[in-house]
Design an enzyme around this catalytic site. Structure first.
Site, short mmCIF file in Angstrom:
data_model
loop_
_atom_site.label_atom_id
_atom_site.label_comp_id
_atom_site.label_asym_id
_atom_site.label_seq_id
_atom_site.Cartn_x
_atom_site.Cartn_y
_atom_site.Cartn_z
N ILE A 112 -59.70 -68.46 -20.61
CA ILE A 112 -59.75 -68.55 -19.16
C ILE A 112 -58.51 -69.37 -18.80
CG2 ILE A 112 -61.36 -70.53 -19.29
CD1 ILE A 112 -62.45 -69.68 -16.54
N SER A 113 -57.65 -68.83 -17.96
CA SER A 113 -56.36 -69.47 -17.68
C SER A 113 -56.53 -70.84 -17.04
CB SER A 113 -55.52 -68.59 -16.74
OG SER A 113 -55.06 -67.45 -17.42
#
Length: 214
Positions: A64-65
């Protein structure tokens, strides 16, 4: 389903402040960060870290960025309400949710089947309804739904895929991290049938954009 508490909401306000202090100015993007329960997009064992400005692992060797990266890409994209946006790499669905919050009509592609199934179910559970979620090869885009006002690529691409360029409307904007080990955040604005204007921003690190090798 896990809860979204006042404590979580408080942490989100702090996270939005951190992202703003790093230079994000778009109020709508900051509002989306304040609103979206990022901890629900992550494995419960990482929940304590959900509101740190860091990337974290999710299923299928993806991440997840970092919230700042999500905010930066979204700000550069300049999404307007009602824009048709193609997202390459649905991942956890967090970026998808941000685009939905901005009022975009989101079309998103995920290459990992396990992730695709999980995220599709999860997004509708928490009330985000992208127009279309596809399982497939991001390099090919979604020609059946093109042209798009905006295209966002959320994984590192060694080069800019031509099919994506051809699916961008004239006047449209595409944000893509380009490079092998580290990526340069790149904005491509389509000026005409054949002409694209390129702007490069700083270096970022992304998981690689996977191609369908079959």
């Amino acid at each position: 389903m896990r809860k979204d508490t006042l404590k979580h909401q408080g942490k989100r306000l702090q996270l939005a402040k951190v992202v703003e202090d790093k230079g994000i100015r778009d109020e709508k993007v900051l509002d989306a960060i304040k609103k979206i329960p990022r901890h629900l997009f992550m494995d419960s064992s990482f929940e304590d870290h959900a509101y740190q400005d860091k990337a974290f692992p999710i299923a299928a060797d993806q991440t997840i960025s970092q919230p700042y990266t999500v905010a930066f890409q979204t700000e550069v994209l300049q999404v307007k309400k009602g824009d048709m946006v193609l997202e390459i790499g649905t991942g956890s669905g967090y970026q998808t949710a941000v685009l939905c919050e901005l009022g975009a009509k989101v079309y998103s592609i995920e290459r990992q089947l396990e992730l695709f199934k999980r995220t599709k179910l999860f997004l509708s559970k928490i009330g985000y309804r992208p127009r279309y979620l596809a399982f497939g090869d991001g390099y090919k885009g979604l020609p059946d739904y093109a042209p798009f006002d905006r295209i966002i690529v959320t994984a590192g691409a060694p080069f800019v895929p031509n099919p994506l360029l051809s699916q961008l409307k004239i006047g449209g904007r595409m944000v893509i991290p380009v490079g092998k080990d580290t990526q340069i955040m790149t904005l491509l604005e389509r000026k005409s049938e054949t002409e694209f204007e390129k702007t490069e921003f700083g270096n970022f690190r992304f998981v690689p954009l996977l191609e369908d090798r079959n």
